[in-house]
Design a protein around this motif. Structure first.
Motif, PDB file in Angstrom:
ATOM      1  N   ALA A  75      -1.318  16.378 -14.276  1.00  0.00           N
ATOM      2  CA  ALA A  75      -0.743  17.035 -15.168  1.00  0.00           C
ATOM      3  C   ALA A  75      -0.775  16.698 -16.717  1.00  0.00           C
ATOM      4  O   ALA A  75      -0.598  17.550 -17.548  1.00  0.00           O
ATOM      5  N   SER A  76      -1.079  15.301 -16.652  1.00  0.00           N
ATOM      6  CA  SER A  76      -1.014  14.883 -18.027  1.00  0.00           C
ATOM      7  C   SER A  76      -2.127  14.082 -18.274  1.00  0.00           C
ATOM      8  O   SER A  76      -2.276  13.426 -19.412  1.00  0.00           O
ATOM      9  N   GLY A  77      -3.202  14.209 -17.958  1.00  0.00           N
ATOM     10  CA  GLY A  77      -4.387  13.347 -18.067  1.00  0.00           C
ATOM     11  C   GLY A  77      -5.536  13.791 -17.099  1.00  0.00           C
ATOM     12  O   GLY A  77      -5.514  14.709 -16.335  1.00  0.00           O
ATOM     13  N   THR A  78      -6.717  13.048 -17.201  1.00  0.00           N
ATOM     14  CA  THR A  78      -7.903  13.101 -16.240  1.00  0.00           C
ATOM     15  C   THR A  78      -7.774  12.377 -15.002  1.00  0.00           C
ATOM     16  O   THR A  78      -8.084  11.286 -15.067  1.00  0.00           O
ATOM     17  N   TRP A  79      -7.061  13.141 -14.048  1.00  0.00           N
ATOM     18  CA  TRP A  79      -7.337  12.396 -12.801  1.00  0.00           C
ATOM     19  C   TRP A  79      -7.712  13.538 -11.512  1.00  0.00           C
ATOM     20  O   TRP A  79      -6.864  14.335 -11.152  1.00  0.00           O
ATOM     21  N   PRO A  80      -9.014  13.696 -11.543  1.00  0.00           N
ATOM     22  CA  PRO A  80      -9.343  14.714 -10.848  1.00  0.00           C
ATOM     23  C   PRO A  80      -9.141  14.500  -9.458  1.00  0.00           C
ATOM     24  O   PRO A  80      -9.026  13.489  -8.934  1.00  0.00           O
ATOM     25  N   GLU A  81      -9.444  15.771  -8.795  1.00  0.00           N
ATOM     26  CA  GLU A  81      -8.984  15.664  -7.273  1.00  0.00           C
ATOM     27  C   GLU A  81      -9.972  14.758  -6.369  1.00  0.00           C
ATOM     28  O   GLU A  81     -11.447  14.848  -6.906  1.00  0.00           O
ATOM     29  N   ALA A  82      -9.638  13.966  -5.523  1.00  0.00           N
ATOM     30  CA  ALA A  82     -10.649  13.281  -4.686  1.00  0.00           C
ATOM     31  C   ALA A  82      -9.852  12.904  -3.304  1.00  0.00           C
ATOM     32  O   ALA A  82      -8.729  12.850  -3.601  1.00  0.00           O
ATOM     33  N   PRO A  83     -10.549  12.569  -2.273  1.00  0.00           N
ATOM     34  CA  PRO A  83      -9.723  11.995  -1.219  1.00  0.00           C
ATOM     35  C   PRO A  83      -9.127  10.701  -1.462  1.00  0.00           C
ATOM     36  O   PRO A  83      -9.207   9.932  -2.441  1.00  0.00           O
ATOM     37  N   ILE A  84      -7.919  10.773  -0.935  1.00  0.00           N
ATOM     38  CA  ILE A  84      -6.884   9.472  -1.143  1.00  0.00           C
ATOM     39  C   ILE A  84      -6.818   8.646   0.135  1.00  0.00           C
ATOM     40  O   ILE A  84      -6.476   9.047   1.413  1.00  0.00           O
ATOM     41  N   LEU A  85      -7.079   7.484   0.141  1.00  0.00           N
ATOM     42  CA  LEU A  85      -7.093   6.525   1.302  1.00  0.00           C
ATOM     43  C   LEU A  85      -5.781   5.849   1.083  1.00  0.00           C
ATOM     44  O   LEU A  85      -5.569   5.011   0.154  1.00  0.00           O
ATOM     45  N   CYS A  86      -5.037   5.644   2.141  1.00  0.00           N
ATOM     46  CA  CYS A  86      -3.901   4.618   2.264  1.00  0.00           C
ATOM     47  C   CYS A  86      -4.141   3.859   3.606  1.00  0.00           C
ATOM     48  O   CYS A  86      -4.422   4.397   4.471  1.00  0.00           O
ATOM     49  N   ALA A  87      -3.490   2.430   3.550  1.00  0.00           N
ATOM     50  CA  ALA A  87      -3.513   1.694   4.667  1.00  0.00           C
ATOM     51  C   ALA A  87      -2.459   0.932   4.856  1.00  0.00           C
ATOM     52  O   ALA A  87      -1.765   0.498   3.908  1.00  0.00           O
ATOM     53  N   ASP A  88      -1.756   0.543   5.927  1.00  0.00           N
ATOM     54  CA  ASP A  88      -0.769  -0.346   5.999  1.00  0.00           C
ATOM     55  C   ASP A  88      -0.987  -1.296   7.402  1.00  0.00           C
ATOM     56  O   ASP A  88      -1.480  -0.795   8.267  1.00  0.00           O
ATOM     57  N   THR A  89      -0.539  -2.634   7.302  1.00  0.00           N
ATOM     58  CA  THR A  89      -0.779  -3.283   8.388  1.00  0.00           C
ATOM     59  C   THR A  89       0.395  -4.030   8.803  1.00  0.00           C
ATOM     60  O   THR A  89       1.466  -4.359   7.616  1.00  0.00           O
ATOM     61  N   THR A  90       0.701  -4.182   9.834  1.00  0.00           N
ATOM     62  CA  THR A  90       2.121  -4.999  10.454  1.00  0.00           C
ATOM     63  C   THR A  90       1.469  -5.947  11.654  1.00  0.00           C
ATOM     64  O   THR A  90       0.516  -5.456  12.396  1.00  0.00           O
ATOM     65  N   VAL A  91       2.401  -6.943  11.793  1.00  0.00           N
ATOM     66  CA  VAL A  91       2.014  -7.880  12.894  1.00  0.00           C
ATOM     67  C   VAL A  91       3.181  -7.645  13.734  1.00  0.00           C
ATOM     68  O   VAL A  91       4.415  -7.560  13.425  1.00  0.00           O
ATOM     69  N   ALA A  92       3.087  -7.573  14.958  1.00  0.00           N
ATOM     70  CA  ALA A  92       4.175  -7.194  16.067  1.00  0.00           C
ATOM     71  C   ALA A  92       4.129  -8.581  17.143  1.00  0.00           C
ATOM     72  O   ALA A  92       2.932  -8.698  17.747  1.00  0.00           O
ATOM     73  N   LEU A  93       5.254  -9.223  17.088  1.00  0.00           N
ATOM     74  CA  LEU A  93       5.289 -10.134  18.588  1.00  0.00           C
ATOM     75  C   LEU A  93       6.330  -9.341  19.590  1.00  0.00           C
ATOM     76  O   LEU A  93       7.591  -9.394  19.431  1.00  0.00           O
ATOM     77  N   GLY A  94       5.614  -8.804  20.560  1.00  0.00           N
ATOM     78  CA  GLY A  94       6.378  -8.093  21.515  1.00  0.00           C
ATOM     79  C   GLY A  94       6.838  -6.847  20.604  1.00  0.00           C
ATOM     80  O   GLY A  94       5.854  -6.233  19.943  1.00  0.00           O
ATOM     81  N   SER A  95       8.073  -6.618  20.658  1.00  0.00           N
ATOM     82  CA  SER A  95       8.542  -5.103  19.763  1.00  0.00           C
ATOM     83  C   SER A  95       9.061  -5.723  18.431  1.00  0.00           C
ATOM     84  O   SER A  95       9.515  -4.839  17.854  1.00  0.00           O
ATOM     85  N   GLU A  96       9.315  -6.792  17.998  1.00  0.00           N
ATOM     86  CA  GLU A  96       9.613  -7.456  16.865  1.00  0.00           C
ATOM     87  C   GLU A  96       8.305  -7.268  15.609  1.00  0.00           C
ATOM     88  O   GLU A  96       7.310  -7.524  15.866  1.00  0.00           O
ATOM     89  N   ILE A  97       8.833  -6.514  14.610  1.00  0.00           N
ATOM     90  CA  ILE A  97       7.752  -6.092  13.504  1.00  0.00           C
ATOM     91  C   ILE A  97       8.072  -7.463  12.471  1.00  0.00           C
ATOM     92  O   ILE A  97       9.074  -7.638  12.306  1.00  0.00           O
ATOM     93  N   LEU A  98       6.676  -8.048  12.212  1.00  0.00           N
ATOM     94  CA  LEU A  98       6.593  -9.406  11.284  1.00  0.00           C
ATOM     95  C   LEU A  98       6.066  -8.697   9.939  1.00  0.00           C
ATOM     96  O   LEU A  98       4.671  -8.583   9.917  1.00  0.00           O
ATOM     97  N   GLY A  99       6.899  -8.376   9.196  1.00  0.00           N
ATOM     98  CA  GLY A  99       6.257  -7.802   7.784  1.00  0.00           C
ATOM     99  C   GLY A  99       5.786  -8.920   6.955  1.00  0.00           C
ATOM    100  O   GLY A  99       5.514 -10.059   7.255  1.00  0.00           O
ATOM    101  N   LYS A 100       6.030  -8.504   5.693  1.00  0.00           N
ATOM    102  CA  LYS A 100       5.622  -9.776   4.462  1.00  0.00           C
ATOM    103  C   LYS A 100       6.741 -10.548   4.550  1.00  0.00           C
ATOM    104  O   LYS A 100       7.914  -9.995   4.454  1.00  0.00           O
ATOM    105  N   PRO A 101       6.372 -11.958   4.214  1.00  0.00           N
ATOM    106  CA  PRO A 101       7.476 -12.813   4.285  1.00  0.00           C
ATOM    107  C   PRO A 101       8.148 -12.611   2.736  1.00  0.00           C
ATOM    108  O   PRO A 101       7.922 -12.494   1.684  1.00  0.00           O
TER     109      PRO A 101
END
Length: 208
Positions: free
Chosen positions: A80-106
């Motif tokens: 709306a305020s500049g030149t940012w044309p439409e294009a596909p957007i890719l997002c990703a996220d990674t997590t580590v799990a030890l059993g049911s415990e989520i180990l994110g970023k320290p």
């Protein structure tokens, strides 16, 4: 920001991630991309907050979709305020799990050492979700480490490599020497499963 002058026949996408590893992996596929990073006033970290009783699989998919939705809104604001044309957007996220415990970023060096101690001699899962234009795929890999001693953990933490990494390690770095076995996607453990990413991009005009 000035976007590159790709021809109309050249597919390209926005990568809504600060990870240099994801950029490297997209380059490996030959996928042209531009960064679509959060604005200074966005609280991007709050999207990674865990919910009580949430499984690692549900967590990583929810967070990735939330990041993608935030990126869609971000591009619309900028368009709306500049030149940012439409294009596909890719997002990703990674997590580590030890059993049911989520180990994110320290949070700090002490937290990183605690995570590494938990993973020592254990098998764990690495889950990476990828979203392109609202379509999601989940990559699940299994990794088994040998037993680590305190000195190894201290040296690794002192190297700085664990910071900013899910589970406090990077398989493409020094921790590769500890990996006795892995089953799944090596690139997924790095942060972007190339097979799943390619499958999401093929319908949008990419050829691999």
């Amino acid at each position: 920001m000035t976007l590159p002058a790709f021809s109309s026949s050249d597919p390209w996408l926005y990568l809504a991630s600060q990870s240099p590893r994801r950029r490297q992996l997209l380059d490996q596929l030959g996928v042209r991309h531009e960064l679509l990073l959060p604005d200074p006033d966005e609280d991007a970290e709050s999207l990674e907050a865990e919910r009580p009783g949430e499984s690692p699989e549900d967590y990583v998919q929810r967070v990735t979709l939330a990041k993608w939705q935030a990126a869609v809104a971000r591009r619309a604001r900028r368009a709306a305020s500049g030149t940012w044309p439409e294009a596909p957007i890719l997002c990703a996220d990674t997590t580590v799990a030890l059993g049911s415990e989520i180990l994110g970023k320290p949070q700090d060096a002490t937290h990183a050492a605690q995570m590494l101690s938990k993973l020592s001699g254990q098998s764990h899962k690495v889950l990476t979700a990828v979203v392109v234009n609202g379509h999601l795929r989940l990559s699940v890999s299994h990794v088994r480490w040998r037993v680590l001693d305190d000195d190894e953990i201290s040296r690794y933490v002192a190297s700085g490599e664990p910071m900013g990494k899910a589970g406090a390690y990077a398989i493409q770095g020094r921790s590769g020497a500890w990996t006795q076995h892995m089953d799944g996607s090596y690139s997924g453990i790095m942060g972007l499963p190339l097979f799943d990413t390619a499958e999401l991009l093929k319908p949008l005009g990419w050829h691999f």
